[in-house]
Design an enzyme around this catalytic site. Structure first.
Site, mmCIF file in Angstrom:
data_model
loop_
_atom_site.group_PDB
_atom_site.id
_atom_site.type_symbol
_atom_site.label_atom_id
_atom_site.label_comp_id
_atom_site.label_asym_id
_atom_site.label_seq_id
_atom_site.Cartn_x
_atom_site.Cartn_y
_atom_site.Cartn_z
ATOM 1 C CG HIS A 39 -1.914 -1.049 1.196
ATOM 2 N ND1 HIS A 39 -1.677 -2.094 2.182
ATOM 3 C CD2 HIS A 39 -3.000 -1.096 0.598
ATOM 4 C CE1 HIS A 39 -2.963 -3.121 1.960
ATOM 5 N NE2 HIS A 39 -3.587 -2.248 0.988
ATOM 6 C CG ASP A 154 -6.347 -7.652 -5.549
ATOM 7 O OD1 ASP A 154 -6.867 -8.693 -4.954
ATOM 8 O OD2 ASP A 154 -5.721 -6.774 -4.926
ATOM 9 C CB SER A 189 -1.830 -10.343 0.448
ATOM 10 O OG SER A 189 -3.108 -10.571 0.891
HETATM 11 O O1 PAF Z 1 -8.719 -3.999 -3.040
HETATM 12 C C1 PAF Z 1 -9.223 -3.439 -2.043
HETATM 13 O O2 PAF Z 1 -8.924 -3.334 -1.280
HETATM 14 C C2 PAF Z 1 -10.791 -3.605 -2.314
HETATM 15 O O3 PAF Z 1 -11.063 -4.275 -3.025
HETATM 16 C C3 PAF Z 1 -11.235 -1.948 -2.720
HETATM 17 C C4 PAF Z 1 -10.941 -1.501 -3.934
HETATM 18 C C5 PAF Z 1 -10.572 -0.882 -1.693
HETATM 19 C C6 PAF Z 1 -12.740 -1.891 -2.663
HETATM 20 O O4 PAF Z 1 -13.160 -1.868 -1.247
#
Ligand code: PAF
Length: 286
Positions: A39, A154, A189
């Site tokens: 992130h 994802d 993850s």
């Molecule tokens: O990838 C994620 O963390 C979630 O699917 C998202 C894009 C924030 C939507 O809730």
């Protein structure tokens, strides 16, 4: 500027409007929290695309099935705030369920992207992508970002969101960020926290098999069905249950055809406590 945490939709809109009026570009990074290095890389990439970076944390109940881990999903607000501050994120939108779904989830208008959402992860998580596209649409309407960043881990989610944005003529530009990996290749993850100590040394098998499949294709093997079957066997041999392993068209996620040149190989496996996903991309010459 220290991170400002905002819980209300109207409050977020009014602060972002002020930035927009001065010509600053808004970049949104939607997350469900429990932030890790992957992130942080998304936030760092966000800084390159605009002047104002808005992370969102919302563990979206609409995208979890009844038998899934919504209530167990790790909520780590304090450390998330520290991490966002460490990468100079400007705003965190952290709404309540009531703020996002004031009329309840059952009554919520939905956004549905057909075809691409009932395969791969969608096959074992019915309704999941409808929950994602619905909440992401709401977040886009709330923050009205110029750019939004999503992780390539994802891949299916990213492809579905790109399609939704094109289909619904949304103005936001979608940027994919490369997968952040641990030293042995395991994709980072939030769900890695549920991998047992015994399984952890083998948990990179999905990544190994994806790279193996990629090499097979790049060296001229066109028997995708056989490659998929062999990769699933490798995963079984490592002690995990494969969910799917598919060589796909990178954009529409249909099984790859002979004439496709832009491919993505996507896989998912079950550990004792988690379901892990990963993917690789490749372009082939014809
Ligand atoms: O990838 C994620 O963390 C979630 O699917 C998202 C894009 C924030 C939507 O809730």
């Amino acid at each position: 500027m220290a991170l400002q945490v905002i819980r209300g939709i109207s409050q977020l809109r009014s602060v972002l409007d002020k930035h927009r009026q001065t010509g600053e570009r808004i970049v949104c990074v939607p997350t469900m929290g429990n932030l890790h290095e992957g992130h942080m890389a998304l936030i760092q990439l966000a800084h390159k695309h605009g002047e104002v970076v808005v992370a969102t944390i919302f563990v979206n109940p609409l995208q979890f099935g009844l038998n899934e881990d919504w209530d167990q999903y790790p909520r780590t607000f304090d450390s998330d705030v520290d991490k966002l501050n460490s990468v100079n994120c400007h705003y965190l939108f952290f709404p309540t369920d009531e703020e996002m779904y004031p009329f309840g989830m059952d009554n919520q208008t939905r956004v549905f992207c057909p075809t691409m959402t009932d395969v791969l992860c969608g096959a074992s998580r019915p309704g999941h992508f409808e929950g994602v596209t619905t909440v992401v649409t709401k977040l886009f309407h709330i923050a009205d970002p110029d750019v939004a960043i999503f992780g390539e881990k994802d891949w299916q989610q990213l492809a579905v969101i790109r399609r939704m944005v094109a289909d619904l003529c949304m103005r936001v530009k979608i940027v994919g960020a490369p997968i952040a990996r641990d030293h042995d290749g395991l994709a980072l993850s939030s769900r890695n926290a549920f991998i047992s100590e015994d399984e952890r040394p083998r948990a990179n098998q999905l990544n190994k098999s994806l790279n193996w499949a990629r090499e097979q294709i790049l060296s001229g093997n066109k028997d995708y069905g056989r490659i998929e079957a062999q990769a699933k066997q490798q995963i079984l041999d490592a002690g995990f249950r494969p969910d799917y392993f598919s060589v796909c068209n990178a954009q529409n996620l249909a099984p790859a055809l002979d004439e496709d040149t832009d491919l993505a190989i996507l896989g998912a496996l079950f550990t004792e406590g988690a379901r892990l996903i990963d993917n690789v991309q490749l372009k082939i010459e014809r």
